[in-house]
Design an enzyme around this catalytic site. Sequence first.
Site, PDB file in Angstrom:
ATOM      1  N   ASP A 193      54.490  32.231  41.289  1.00 12.53           N
ATOM      2  CA  ASP A 193      53.238  31.734  41.839  1.00 12.53           C
ATOM      3  C   ASP A 193      52.717  32.665  42.939  1.00 12.53           C
ATOM      4  OD1 ASP A 193      51.288  29.449  42.354  1.00 12.53           O
ATOM      5  OD2 ASP A 193      52.264  29.561  44.315  1.00 12.53           O
ATOM      6  N   GLU A 218      51.707  35.639  38.682  1.00 11.52           N
ATOM      7  CA  GLU A 218      50.296  35.284  38.854  1.00 11.52           C
ATOM      8  C   GLU A 218      49.693  36.217  39.902  1.00 11.52           C
ATOM      9  OE1 GLU A 218      47.519  31.564  40.408  1.00 11.52           O
ATOM     10  OE2 GLU A 218      49.437  32.038  41.361  1.00 11.52           O
ATOM     11  N   ASP A 300      44.661  25.819  37.552  1.00 11.33           N
ATOM     12  CA  ASP A 300      43.714  26.191  38.606  1.00 11.33           C
ATOM     13  C   ASP A 300      42.315  26.414  38.050  1.00 11.33           C
ATOM     14  OD1 ASP A 300      45.453  26.301  40.872  1.00 11.33           O
ATOM     15  OD2 ASP A 300      46.195  28.244  40.202  1.00 11.33           O
TER      16      ASP A 300
END
Length: 413
Positions: A193, A218, A300
Amino acid sequence: MGHSRNEFHQNNQQSDPAAAIRNGKEVILQAFNWESHKHDWWRNLEKKVPDIAKSGFTSAWLPPPTNSFAPEGYLPQNLYSLNSSYGSEHLLKALLNKMKTYKVRAMADIVINHRVGTTKGHGGMYNRYDGIPLPWDEHAVTSDTGGWGNKSTGDNFNGVPNIDHTQQFVRKDITNWLRWLRNDVGFQDFRFDFARGYSPKYVKEYIENAKPIFSVGEYWDSCNYKGSYLEYNQDSHRQRIIDWIDGTGQLSAAFDFTTKGILQEAVKGQLWRLRDAHGKPPGVMGWWPSRAVTFLDNHDTGSTQAHWPFPSHHVMEGYAYILTHPGVPSVFYDHLYDWGNSFHDEIVKLIDVRRQQGLHSRSSITILEAQPNLYAANIGDKVSMKIGDGSWCPSGKEWALVTSGHQYAVWKK
């Protein structure tokens, strides 16, 4: 053109963390959205494991499994507690066991850029971790987010203490925790993340020490826009992602945000965008396909957050593109399970074609058309496809139509 790599230059060590990258046959399911914590998630997913396996997914990315200050899991506190808003440790282990039985790997969402403290320390901030495993003090927190540690090696995630990965004790504790997730809990793959928040050299160290089968980071920053207009040339954007992958010692893949940004503009009648100046796909996929995890939406960008959503009436064109193309495709839970049976079945049909025709992350691609309303390509000389409302079909009797839908069609040899 930015540097891409010799795809086949790989060392052949035992328990090599890049083994799944080499195989190139991965198809990932993001198995949650932003609201999943409200729906008894581990139990809900356990019922779907047989279908996930049958649909052809090799790996399912699960939401963050540990105790968190926020229910979605992205503000972790006690990293060793597996009781979360998604369900109890017991239910998580039942899910992981079922996935193991069906040979679907579990991907853990690794949130190690920041951690919410339990106690106020230096400066009156919650930057101490008293009373829980990994009882760090202010030295574990970067100086730019209220701690006594060093300056961050990446971008700040604002509002919460950011972890200082330059500290050896911090890295040792994180490594031990990752090994625990990998070897004791049963997660096999990792998703890192907010990978912009700390240097990729630490990701390299964590992968080498915990040995996940497959990893993806990410690394999300903004594409190149002029006002609200997406520029045609996104080379600097994909180069930043490639530099991050390089920084991990090439051990991690990365989400192909460049492809997402371009594809969701292209399907609105600008399909010329899908061929770069060198005739290649314009995202990370065009330069380093074995490290590009392609996707349309995630928790997201889509879901109820909708920060950068893919246009909903073009979603199947998007899947016709990523599921036939090089790269490692990832499918979003909502599209597979919340949008109705016909979406589920059309997506699964595309995965079937990918598997039956032996397409993989490094399959060759020839782009045949890239006009405003028509994109067509031949992949691996085994599959031809088109998207857009322009009419097209491959020439030659050896091609047979295998699946088609709204503004897309796929043929196989």
